[in-house]
Design a protein around this motif. Structure first.
Motif, PDB file in Angstrom:
ATOM      1  N   ARG A 139     -13.060 -16.020   2.963  1.00  0.00           N
ATOM      2  CA  ARG A 139     -13.997 -14.890   2.971  1.00  0.00           C
ATOM      3  C   ARG A 139     -13.689 -13.910   1.835  1.00  0.00           C
ATOM      4  N   ARG A 182     -25.563  -9.972   0.289  1.00  0.00           N
ATOM      5  CA  ARG A 182     -26.065  -9.617   1.610  1.00  0.00           C
ATOM      6  C   ARG A 182     -25.388 -10.452   2.696  1.00  0.00           C
ATOM      7  N   VAL A 183     -25.073 -11.701   2.372  1.00  0.00           N
ATOM      8  CA  VAL A 183     -24.461 -12.600   3.354  1.00  0.00           C
ATOM      9  C   VAL A 183     -22.954 -12.352   3.482  1.00  0.00           C
ATOM     10  N   LEU A 184     -22.265 -12.131   2.356  1.00  0.00           N
ATOM     11  CA  LEU A 184     -20.807 -12.144   2.348  1.00  0.00           C
ATOM     12  C   LEU A 184     -20.149 -10.785   2.517  1.00  0.00           C
ATOM     13  N   ARG A 202     -20.512  -5.010   6.391  1.00  0.00           N
ATOM     14  CA  ARG A 202     -20.954  -3.628   6.451  1.00  0.00           C
ATOM     15  C   ARG A 202     -19.731  -2.726   6.523  1.00  0.00           C
ATOM     16  N   VAL A 259     -28.637 -12.022  -2.855  1.00  0.00           N
ATOM     17  CA  VAL A 259     -28.660 -12.808  -1.623  1.00  0.00           C
ATOM     18  C   VAL A 259     -27.231 -13.091  -1.143  1.00  0.00           C
ATOM     19  N   ALA A 260     -26.372 -13.507  -2.068  1.00  0.00           N
ATOM     20  CA  ALA A 260     -24.989 -13.818  -1.689  1.00  0.00           C
ATOM     21  C   ALA A 260     -24.260 -12.574  -1.187  1.00  0.00           C
ATOM     22  N   ARG A 282     -21.609  -1.321   0.678  1.00  0.00           N
ATOM     23  CA  ARG A 282     -22.476  -2.502   0.729  1.00  0.00           C
ATOM     24  C   ARG A 282     -23.931  -2.132   0.490  1.00  0.00           C
TER      25      ARG A 282
END
Length: 479
Positions: free
Chosen positions: A23, A198-200, A203, A195-196, A91
């Protein structure tokens, strides 16, 4: 590191880690991708400048605004960007700004007016002013201060250098087809990073208190824009022209107003107390010398090789590529060197290499610099200097700063580099424009000599300042 308890229902970023997990690698990859994109965009547009000028009928003075429009938007709001990230959540700010960057890139590739093109560059700079310090503050709050953070910063720097190197080659290829592609290519890359991210990216919790210093941001940006405009326009109008004098006075007044606002506002853009730390001040001034001198030198070499020698964009890009390759291959080792020798000595090595690069070029260039004798050795020395300097300066500028002020510290050092570079580039452009008739002969470099003299002086001043903690016998890693 100071921590705060999360608000109910809020997901926050993980505590800083010393070991890398999948991660963490993913988060670092997203942050590096954005730095790569920023460097890619800057170098591609730099290669395209002569072609843009030829198609849109822009002078050298106007072309520098394509660079400085971005740099001033970027540098002028970096502090607000860092503070906004601290207040609203890293973020959220990172993703929104990245979306604006993508839209501005698209519009820039479609316009056919020089003024509109400069405007889109300014908007891209504004967006980058929020993504850059946010990315760095995400990095510095995710990785422990010390070896883990230094290793992450080294990887971060590699992607910046790789973006710069890739941008030179890609810019040369794309400009041969059409300069507009240098503006359009970043669009899908920015969307993919969005996009990446937002996923990884987890918050994080916004600050519980604080506010935005909009008056401070307005006076800072206004003052810097007017200062650069004054320096660039003065050669044509005259330094004693009433318009020149008036704009200079207003610029100084705005910047003085910025300082007064910072002293009195409840939530300042810059907590002036941070400037009482000598190592942080030296890091910021070193970034001005490092980035300002190199950006200006690249601007001059781009114009000389393409506009005077009539080299193709790709040939010019290959000529400047060795510096980027040195940074790309040298930066991974800087983290370990920081651990062993400390940042002050590495910054001295950086500024010494930069000074030698410009000095060698001045000694060997003459009126028609030979590539193997003058240009290539200079680019190698400059690349080595940048490799040592960037990560070392970043590490020194953020050392010992609490998590809630990492956005401020990272924004401050990047803002110093960008705004300082804008002023140095403006002065260099003014000197080159003043001597515009000197380069009438085929291959004549004479008109660029005053500009090279200036960037050499800037690098030497940076070297002198960086020697202070070393010669004074301070032994700390970040003295």
């Amino acid at each position: 590191m100071t921590t705060t308890l999360p608000a109910p229902g809020t997901t926050i970023a993980p505590e800083p880690h010393a070991t890398m997990t999948p991660r963490l690698w993913g988060i670092l990859a997203v942050l590096c991708a954005v730095l790569f994109l920023d460097a890619l965009d800057v170098s591609m547009v730099g290669v395209a400048l002569p072609s843009i000028g030829a198609e849109l009928g822009l002078s050298t003075t106007s072309l520098q605004w394509i660079v400085n429009g971005y740099v001033l938007g970027y540098g002028g709001l970096l502090l607000l960007g860092g503070r906004t990230a601290d207040l609203l959540g890293r973020r959220r700010v990172f993703l929104v700004a990245l979306g604006v960057f993508a839209v501005a890139s698209l519009v820039g590739g479609l316009v056919d007016d020089g003024t509109l093109l400069i405007a889109t560059r300014f908007v891209k700079g504004l967006a980058a002013a929020f993504t850059a310090p946010t990315a760095l503050s995400i990095l510095t709050t995710t990785f422990h201060e010390g070896p883990a953070r230094n290793r992450a910063l080294s990887v971060f720097s590699v992607f910046g250098a790789s973006g710069y190197s890739s941008g030179l080659i890609l810019g040369g290829l794309l400009t041969s087809v059409g300069w507009r592609w240098t503006f359009l290519i970043p669009v899908p890359l920015a969307i993919a990073a969005l996009v990446a991210g937002r996923v990884l990216i987890p918050r994080d919790e916004p600050a519980h208190g604080g506010g935005h210093d909009l008056a401070g941001a307005a006076t800072l940006v206004g003052g810097m824009l007017l200062a650069v405009y004054t320096v660039v326009s003065a050669p044509d109008r005259g330094w004693l022209d009433p318009v020149t004098l008036a704009s200079a006075v207003v610029a100084v007044a705005l910047l003085a107003g910025f300082v007064l606002i910072e002293r009195r506002v409840a939530h300042p853009l810059i907590r002036l107390g941070i400037l009482r730390v000598g190592s942080i001040v030296r890091a910021n001034v070193s970034m001005v010398a490092l980035f300002g001198s190199y950006l200006s030198f690249q601007f001059m070499m781009t114009l000389y090789l393409q506009s005077v020698l009539h080299w193709s964009p790709l040939r010019m890009a290959l000529a400047l590529l060795p510096a980027g390759l040195l940074v790309a291959f040298g930066s991974p080792f800087v983290g370990r060197l920081i651990d062993r020798y400390g940042t002050p000595r590495l910054i001295v090595a950086s500024m010494l290499s930069m000074s030698l690069g410009y000095g060698w070029f001045l000694l060997t260039a003459g009126s028609a610099p030979h590539y193997l004798l003058a240009i290539l050795p200079a680019m190698l020395l400059l690349g080595g200097g940048f490799a040592f300097g960037f990560s070392s300066i970043m590490a020194q500028a953020t050392d010992g700063i609490a998590d809630e002020e990492q956005g401020l510290a990272s924004g401050l050092v990047q803002s110093s580099g960008q705004v300082g570079a804008a002023l140095i580039l403006a002065a260099v452009t003014a000197l080159v424009a003043t001597g515009g008739d000197a380069g009438a002969g085929a291959g004549d470099f004479t008109q660029f000599h005053p500009g090279v003299n200036l960037v050499t002086g800037v690098a030497l001043a940076g070297l002198a300042l960086s020697l202070v903690p070393v010669l004074s016998g301070r032994r700390g890693r970040h003295a």
